[in-house]
Design an enzyme around this catalytic site. Structure first.
Site, PDB file in Angstrom:
ATOM      1  N   LEU A  72      99.244  16.461 -29.947  1.00 15.31           N
ATOM      2  CA  LEU A  72      99.343  17.647 -30.799  1.00 15.31           C
ATOM      3  C   LEU A  72      97.967  18.285 -30.999  1.00 15.31           C
ATOM      4  O   LEU A  72      96.964  17.588 -31.114  1.00 15.31           O
ATOM      5  CB  LEU A  72      99.876  17.227 -32.178  1.00 15.31           C
ATOM      6  CG  LEU A  72     100.017  18.302 -33.257  1.00 15.31           C
ATOM      7  CD1 LEU A  72     101.243  19.155 -32.994  1.00 15.31           C
ATOM      8  CD2 LEU A  72     100.117  17.648 -34.632  1.00 15.31           C
ATOM      9  N   CYS A  73      97.939  19.622 -31.039  1.00 15.19           N
ATOM     10  CA  CYS A  73      96.758  20.336 -31.524  1.00 15.19           C
ATOM     11  C   CYS A  73      97.256  21.548 -32.297  1.00 15.19           C
ATOM     12  O   CYS A  73      98.367  21.534 -32.814  1.00 15.19           O
ATOM     13  CB  CYS A  73      95.795  20.700 -30.387  1.00 15.19           C
ATOM     14  SG  CYS A  73      96.388  21.996 -29.282  1.00 15.19           S
TER      15      CYS A  73
END
Length: 115
Positions: A72-73
């Site tokens: 995730l970012c």
């Protein structure tokens, strides 16, 4: 391997997976600590890309290269870079979370702040 060839998971699929509390999934967040302070999803381990030099060598001992790993970012670009790097390290089941936490906060959990 290009970013386009990294398997993706939608934020809706992520929410479904999180709801099962499947402990075999590895959840990695590559955003910066100040971003985590604004918005985060429970269960993710933080490896900020800017601190790569500090954790890069430890990844094989910190994570299981054969477990499903979801990255995730903020929007999905940095996580795609991380996915490519993990695959290069021999990880066999890596998925980029399409749209990142931004999409998650819009489509899944509106209580997560957008930034």
């Amino acid at each position: 391997m290009t970013a386009n060839s990294i398997p993706q998971i939608s934020v809706e699929e992520l929410a479904q997976r999180l709801s099962t509390q499947d402990s075999s999934i590895q959840l990695v967040d590559v955003r910066e600590p100040q971003e985590l302070a604004i918005a985060s999803i429970e269960g993710f381990v933080n490896f900020p890309l800017s601190e790569f030099a500090e954790w890069g060598d430890e990844i094989p001992t910190l994570l299981n290269p054969h477990a499903e790993t979801l990255v995730l970012c903020h929007h999905g670009m940095r996580s795609a870079q991380m996915c490519q790097w993990l695959v290069a390290q021999g990880f066999t089941n890596v998925k980029n979370i399409a749209g990142g936490i931004d999409a998650y906060s819009v489509l899944v959990d509106r209580s997560i702040p957008q930034y």
